[in-house]
Scaffold this motif. Structure first.
Motif, PDB file in Angstrom:
ATOM      1  N   ARG A  71     -12.404  20.383 -24.572  1.00 59.78           N
ATOM      2  CA  ARG A  71     -11.838  21.051 -23.367  1.00 59.78           C
ATOM      3  C   ARG A  71     -11.549  20.036 -22.300  1.00 59.78           C
ATOM      4  O   ARG A  71     -12.162  19.036 -22.002  1.00 59.78           O
ATOM      5  N   GLU A  72     -10.471  20.272 -21.756  1.00 64.56           N
ATOM      6  CA  GLU A  72      -9.809  19.148 -20.622  1.00 64.56           C
ATOM      7  C   GLU A  72      -8.866  19.896 -19.768  1.00 64.56           C
ATOM      8  O   GLU A  72      -8.126  20.880 -20.197  1.00 64.56           O
ATOM      9  N   SER A  73      -9.043  19.776 -18.422  1.00 68.21           N
ATOM     10  CA  SER A  73      -8.278  20.269 -17.545  1.00 68.21           C
ATOM     11  C   SER A  73      -8.130  19.450 -16.251  1.00 68.21           C
ATOM     12  O   SER A  73      -8.923  18.553 -16.087  1.00 68.21           O
ATOM     13  N   THR A  74      -7.060  19.453 -15.706  1.00 69.02           N
ATOM     14  CA  THR A  74      -6.576  18.594 -14.724  1.00 69.02           C
ATOM     15  C   THR A  74      -5.968  19.598 -13.564  1.00 69.02           C
ATOM     16  O   THR A  74      -5.000  20.245 -13.847  1.00 69.02           O
ATOM     17  N   ASN A  75      -6.400  19.511 -12.300  1.00 69.88           N
ATOM     18  CA  ASN A  75      -5.936  20.287 -11.188  1.00 69.88           C
ATOM     19  C   ASN A  75      -5.437  19.288 -10.054  1.00 69.88           C
ATOM     20  O   ASN A  75      -6.239  18.528  -9.472  1.00 69.88           O
ATOM     21  N   VAL A  76      -4.193  19.265  -9.708  1.00 75.80           N
ATOM     22  CA  VAL A  76      -3.668  18.630  -8.485  1.00 75.80           C
ATOM     23  C   VAL A  76      -3.435  19.384  -7.132  1.00 75.80           C
ATOM     24  O   VAL A  76      -2.594  20.453  -7.356  1.00 75.80           O
ATOM     25  N   ASN A  77      -3.512  19.009  -6.126  1.00 73.74           N
ATOM     26  CA  ASN A  77      -3.213  19.730  -4.827  1.00 73.74           C
ATOM     27  C   ASN A  77      -2.687  18.883  -3.776  1.00 73.74           C
ATOM     28  O   ASN A  77      -3.000  17.790  -3.631  1.00 73.74           O
ATOM     29  N   GLU A 103      -5.463  26.314 -27.567  1.00 70.62           N
ATOM     30  CA  GLU A 103      -5.023  27.223 -26.563  1.00 70.62           C
ATOM     31  C   GLU A 103      -4.696  26.327 -25.213  1.00 70.62           C
ATOM     32  O   GLU A 103      -5.374  25.343 -25.098  1.00 70.62           O
ATOM     33  N   GLU A 104      -3.697  26.504 -24.687  1.00 73.36           N
ATOM     34  CA  GLU A 104      -3.187  25.614 -23.364  1.00 73.36           C
ATOM     35  C   GLU A 104      -2.737  26.725 -22.370  1.00 73.36           C
ATOM     36  O   GLU A 104      -2.101  27.575 -22.626  1.00 73.36           O
ATOM     37  N   ALA A 105      -2.967  26.184 -21.170  1.00 66.38           N
ATOM     38  CA  ALA A 105      -2.452  26.860 -20.061  1.00 66.38           C
ATOM     39  C   ALA A 105      -2.065  25.909 -18.997  1.00 66.38           C
ATOM     40  O   ALA A 105      -2.211  24.784 -18.856  1.00 66.38           O
ATOM     41  N   THR A 106      -1.090  26.585 -18.190  1.00 65.03           N
ATOM     42  CA  THR A 106      -0.550  25.630 -17.052  1.00 65.03           C
ATOM     43  C   THR A 106      -0.671  26.927 -15.782  1.00 65.03           C
ATOM     44  O   THR A 106      -0.478  28.026 -16.003  1.00 65.03           O
ATOM     45  N   LEU A 107      -0.633  26.165 -14.706  1.00 65.11           N
ATOM     46  CA  LEU A 107      -0.835  26.976 -13.424  1.00 65.11           C
ATOM     47  C   LEU A 107      -0.166  26.180 -12.236  1.00 65.11           C
ATOM     48  O   LEU A 107      -0.079  25.084 -12.177  1.00 65.11           O
ATOM     49  N   ASP A 108       0.844  27.207 -11.621  1.00 60.16           N
ATOM     50  CA  ASP A 108       1.526  26.585 -10.581  1.00 60.16           C
ATOM     51  C   ASP A 108       1.579  27.407  -9.375  1.00 60.16           C
ATOM     52  O   ASP A 108       1.750  28.679  -9.603  1.00 60.16           O
ATOM     53  N   VAL A 109       1.141  26.826  -8.109  1.00 58.72           N
ATOM     54  CA  VAL A 109       1.042  27.945  -6.887  1.00 58.72           C
ATOM     55  C   VAL A 109       1.742  27.326  -6.008  1.00 58.72           C
ATOM     56  O   VAL A 109       1.573  25.907  -5.779  1.00 58.72           O
ATOM     57  N   LEU A 110       2.463  27.922  -4.917  1.00 54.62           N
ATOM     58  CA  LEU A 110       3.159  27.598  -3.747  1.00 54.62           C
ATOM     59  C   LEU A 110       2.580  28.744  -2.783  1.00 54.62           C
ATOM     60  O   LEU A 110       2.770  29.905  -2.985  1.00 54.62           O
ATOM     61  N   ARG A 117       1.058  24.535   0.922  1.00 55.76           N
ATOM     62  CA  ARG A 117       0.040  23.740  -0.384  1.00 55.76           C
ATOM     63  C   ARG A 117       0.908  24.117  -1.600  1.00 55.76           C
ATOM     64  O   ARG A 117       1.531  25.081  -1.879  1.00 55.76           O
ATOM     65  N   TYR A 118       0.957  23.116  -2.567  1.00 55.90           N
ATOM     66  CA  TYR A 118       1.536  23.183  -3.891  1.00 55.90           C
ATOM     67  C   TYR A 118       0.380  22.754  -4.872  1.00 55.90           C
ATOM     68  O   TYR A 118      -0.422  21.732  -4.618  1.00 55.90           O
ATOM     69  N   LEU A 119      -0.079  23.648  -5.805  1.00 52.08           N
ATOM     70  CA  LEU A 119      -0.951  23.218  -7.036  1.00 52.08           C
ATOM     71  C   LEU A 119      -0.464  23.167  -8.143  1.00 52.08           C
ATOM     72  O   LEU A 119       0.315  24.237  -8.567  1.00 52.08           O
ATOM     73  N   ARG A 120      -0.838  22.424  -9.122  1.00 50.40           N
ATOM     74  CA  ARG A 120      -0.511  22.297 -10.501  1.00 50.40           C
ATOM     75  C   ARG A 120      -1.888  22.047 -11.229  1.00 50.40           C
ATOM     76  O   ARG A 120      -2.759  21.427 -11.040  1.00 50.40           O
TER      77      ARG A 120
END
Length: 979
Positions: A365-371, A474-481, A387-390
């Motif tokens: 498992r691996e995850s990276t979150n940037v804010n 499985e893989e996932a992406t998240l984008d938030v503004l 804020r922008y999050l990825r």
């Protein structure tokens, strides 16, 4: 409006702000016109139990909503070993354990809990399809504090039915000017695993002298080998003997064949261990661009490789025909045929099959979150942030099984033929007589006793079957503004208005696959998943009948344990506290890599996608909120309140597979993909909320809250494959639809996941009284109620499915998951926290925290007697007792956590309902001690699960324990320095 009895101090205000995320979605901030009493605590100077407890009370006291908080006792030091272990100390929070470590969290009985990072959504690789992460992924050293939000508020991201957890990382600008460093190292040893494990964490920070630039970084690495023994039911295969004609029995000797016997088919004692390697990194940079602008950049990275390994002997009851009892049957309830339902606790078990079973389940498992965040404050009446999050995350999961026979196979007719005639599948095995095994669930541990000398000859055990299924990537992406704003003004009691807009997109793709190898027997060839030497591809001799006894060839070869590749077989001496037996078993470590291990035995393995369990989901959310903050008086009593609402529009795009006929192999679980279906749906929701705080006196606070909550479903509940059951049309349907009577038409279906499921929704109420009779003490009582709209359960829907020619002509019943009848959770939380600093001398270092939660619930399910069952995984009673001491550099703590019986799962229909599987009540005790050797260094000792508590799981009747999870005591010796 301000109130003279509360003197606002800049220090108290700063402390409260520093414990919150910079975004305006903060939740534990001081109320307008209110302030904490003078504190001697600065954000990064919180050291020790007493200071942390005071800060937790300060956060709770001045929060805008119903909240409990946890503050790190030092850099990189939460109060317990894991995040979840710490959370279980909060009233109303219940946890589930994985290999003895806390993993997932319930709040007030519900697992639908959203977890945020610094006030916003993030991706956790342990649970890509849900909003609640598996906390085993996240090293506790990365976390500075946690808010448990129990009432909704308009500016807090929705998602939790019963609550929201907000994890907080260290903020660079909270540092003092100059450099700050901390170092922590640990050595841990388990009482059963006997492995030496280690952990290292580093914290480094810098803040410029002009206080305009600051940066921090935290790094953590740990390795753990956790004993996690399993006694009793090895595989989930419950049976009811006597419900059909061929199985009718007279169990009680009254000469009526109408009795029913409830049993579990597979029993054993298993050596089970979990190995985990965790890496965590958190970095944050803050730069003051001007008097009004501050820029923040965060990186949060986690990585964990784990392997759950299981090995042991397993016995098979083979439809209950081989039970010979040493005592009487136990009558339990009225049976469906007019007789009784029986169970048994002590038996001489005449076993037809004994297997040496080994299994390895791995996860990478691996995850990276940037804010990236820009905060604005004009120092007057307007403030805001953008804020922008990825987030990017992935998970690779494998399952690999080796199933060997100790018995011959002749006892239950499993035969093989490789061209030399018919013989038992394990010709060297024990038999053909059944093997007497003494079975007992009457003691502390479930036990199985074999005949003396049984299974001691390595040459008599044969690896009959091996396979790898349920693998997935499985893989996932998240984008938030998002943009938040707050405008302060005075218009009567209205003090400010907060508002915000947010858009977010989350993509998840899962590819599930099996491993197959090419086989050829006689005139047949196929790719095979179950490489089983007792299985046949079919009619290999051409006589029109598939029958091994008539000459059909079976596949696979005899892999006796003394012939397997080097390193595969080892001898296991002892199976935890339940058994000291010694057996030859396949080492599950040899199965960690499915491709490698399967190819060693049967070359040419390849991936074969399973369309029924593969899918893609894209969720897009657009939301807006408006919140009014009020400050005034009610009947001369000061109050603070907020009212508001959050609007959410959710768009779902679900890619679901249509599953065709079975692949040309009866030994494969993956069918052919017949096409795709793209489902689009949307949902609009308005979630109102209100929170009231009424100051009855300087120390006494009344709280009330109301709100609607919503949690989107796990994507695995929304998506998957649809398989179609077809039959010959016949004359009636042929006439109705104008087709040939021989056309295969759809008559039924099965769907993994239901795209039309509605989200979880609830209406929540809170009422509480909090008495802060000094700066470190609290007595509180809180009442809560959740009216939950529906639960997810098995059911049927009508759906148009294609006939064999691809044409959809009518709707047919499809088995899937549906929104069933809802339920209610209501209860009370009571807390007493006390620092005994008023006592003389050494006794002034004592302190305690006691809390208790009563949370009964009900659902639409009923047990064997027709009694209503509660919500799954909810304990009606839970509580904590913590005793601590801190004086002259010495810190001691003992903490006990109690959970009453909880419903684990539902098994099979029986009697007037369904058989519930319960987990018996548990009391977990942890202890710790530390001593400050120097000004900035300390040595500490922690013991988790001090009493060796384990979990008994029983089916309906408390004395009918069917399996046990046996965890170990773990000792940790550590050194912590900061400078």
């Amino acid at each position: 409006m301000t109130h003279p009895q509360f003197r606002v101090s800049l220090l108290a205000l700063s402390v409260a702000m520093l414990l919150s995320a910079p975004a305006l979605a903060q939740t534990a901030t001081p109320a307008n016109g209110q302030a904490a009493k003078e504190q001697d605590i600065e954000r990064l100077e919180i050291r020790g139990i007493a200071a942390s407890n005071k800060q937790n009370l300060n956060n709770k006291r001045f929060s805008e909503q119903v909240v409990d908080t946890i503050t790190a006792e030092d850099l990189g030091k939460l109060p317990d070993v894991t995040i979840t272990d710490t959370l279980q100390r909060i009233p109303g929070v219940q946890i589930r354990r994985s290999a003895g470590e806390g993993s997932t969290v319930n709040v007030r009985g519900m697992p639908q809990v959203t977890t945020l990072l610094n006030g916003e959504q993030f991706l956790s690789a342990g649970s890509l399809t849900t909003v609640q992460p598996d906390f085993t992924d996240i090293p506790s050293a990365l976390i500075a504090g946690i808010d448990v939000l129990k009432s909704p508020m308009a500016n807090v991201l929705s998602g939790g039915i019963s609550g929201t957890l907000d994890l907080k990382t260290w903020r660079p600008l909270d540092l003092k000017p100059g450099s700050t460093f901390a170092f922590n190292t640990e050595l841990t040893r388990g009482s059963l695993s006997k492995e030496n494990d280690g952990k290292v964490s580093l914290f480094g920070g810098y803040k410029s002298d002009d206080e305009k630039f600051a940066a921090v970084m935290t790094l953590s690495y740990d390795q753990n080998n956790l004993a996690n023994y399993l006694n009793g039911a090895i595989l989930n295969a419950m049976e009811v003997i006597g419900e059909n004609e061929k199985d009718k029995r007279d169990f009680n000797g009254d000469k009526d064949n109408n009795d029913t016997f409830f049993t579990q088919r597979y029993y054993g004692v298993m050596d089970r261990t979990t190995e985990r390697d965790r890496i965590g990194a958190n970095a944050s940079v803050q730069y003051v661009l001007s008097d009004t602008l501050t820029l923040t950049a965060d990186l949060f990275h986690t990585q964990m490789d784990d392997a759950d390994r299981k090995q042991g002997l397993m016995v098979d009851s083979a439809r209950g025909n081989n039970w010979a009892y040493s005592d009487k049957f136990i009558p339990r309830a009225d049976g469906p045929l007019g007789g009784n339902i029986y169970t048994v606790s002590e038996a001489l078990y005449q076993v037809r099959r004994v297997s040496a079973y080994s299994e390895s389940l791995t996860n990478d498992r691996e995850s990276t979150n940037v804010n990236l965040q820009l905060d604005f404050d004009n120092k007057d009446n307007f403030s805001g942030s953008v804020r922008y999050l990825r987030g990017d995350a992935s998970r690779d999961h494998t399952e690999n099984v080796a199933h060997a026979y100790v018995t011959s196979g002749a006892q239950h007719g499993l035969m093989r033929n490789v061209g030399n005639g018919v013989e038992p599948v394990n010709p060297r095995g024990y038999g053909p007589a059944d093997i007497p095994v003494q079975f007992s669930r009457g003691g502390k541990y479930i036990s199985l006793s074999y005949p003396q000398g049984f299974a001691q000859d390595i040459k008599r055990t044969n690896l009959v079957s091996t396979y790898s299924e349920n693998n997935f990537h499985e893989e996932a992406t998240l984008d938030v503004l998002r943009a938040d704003g707050k405008y302060a003004f005075e218009l009567g009691d209205i003090q400010s208005v907060s508002f915000g807009l947010r858009t977010a997109k989350r993509d998840v793709e899962r590819d599930t696959f099996i491993l197959v190898a090419p086989f050829k027997t006689g005139n047949l060839a196929a790719d095979v998943m179950w490489k089983d030497s007792g299985a046949s591809l079919g009619d290999t001799n051409g006589d029109g009948v598939a029958n091994v006894a008539r000459g059909d060839l079976t596949l696979g070869r005899a892999w006796y344990f003394d012939e397997l590749p080097a390193g595969w077989v080892h001898q296991v001496n002892g199976f935890g506290p339940a058994s000291s037996d010694s057996f030859y078993l396949i080492n599950p470590k040899a199965l960690d890599n499915p491709f490698e291990s399967q190819n060693q035995l049967y070359p040419g393995n390849k991936k074969l996608s399973d369309p029924a369990k593969s899918y893609g989901v894209t969720q897009t959310d657009h939301s807006a909120y408006l919140k009014l903050d009020l400050d005034g008086e009610i009947a001369s009593l000061p109050y603070q309140a907020n009212i508001g609402a959050q609007y959410i529009k959710t768009d779902l795009e679900i890619l679901q597979n249509l599953v065709g006929s079975a692949r040309p192999c009866s030994l494969c679980t993956a069918a052919i993909k017949a096409g795709e279906e793209l489902i689009n749906r949307d949902d609009d929701t308005v979630l109102p909320s209100a929170n009231l705080r009424l100051d009855l006196s300087d120390e006494l606070i009344l709280r009330a809250a109301y709100g609607k909550t919503m949690t989107n479903l796990d994507f695995s509940k929304l998506a998957g494959g649809v398989s179609v059951g077809r039959t010959r049309a016949g004359d009636v349907l042929a006439k109705e639809y104008g087709v040939s009577p021989d056309l295969l038409v759809a008559v039924s279906g099965r769907q993994n996941g239901n795209p039309q499921l509605e989200p979880w929704r609830s209406t929540n109420y809170n009422l509480g009284l909090e008495w802060y009779y000094d700066s470190a003490s609290l007595v509180s009582v809180g009442l809560f109620r959740m009216n939950i709209d529906s639960f997810i359960e098995k059911g049927q829907v009508m759906k148009g499915l294609p006939d064999i020619d691809g044409v959809v002509r009518r709707e047919v019943p499809v088995d899937t998951e549906i929104n069933g009848k809802g339920g209610t959770v209501k209860g009370v939380e009571v807390t007493w926290q006390q620092s005994f600093d008023f006592l003389p001398g050494i006794w002034s270092g004592l302190g305690t925290t006691l809390n208790y939660t009563y949370a009964p619930s009900d659902s639409a399910n009923k047990d064997v007697y027709g009694a209503i069952l509660p919500i799954q995984d909810n304990s009606e009673n839970s509580g904590n007792a913590v005793l601590w001491y801190e004086k002259d550099g010495l810190q001691l703590r003992v903490a006990a956590n109690y959970r009453s019986d909880r419903l684990d799962s539902l098994a099979i229909p029986l009697g007037k309902g369904v058989v519930p599987i319960w987990t018996q009540s548990t009391v977990y005790v942890d202890a710790s001690a530390s001593y400050d050797l120097f000004d900035h260094s300390s040595v500490y000792l922690q013991v988790s699960n001090l009493t060796g508590e384990f979990e008994n799981n029983y089916a309906q009747w408390r004395d009918h324990v069917i399996y046990q999870n046996v965890y170990e005591k773990r000792w940790t010796l550590g050194w912590r320095s900061r400078f």
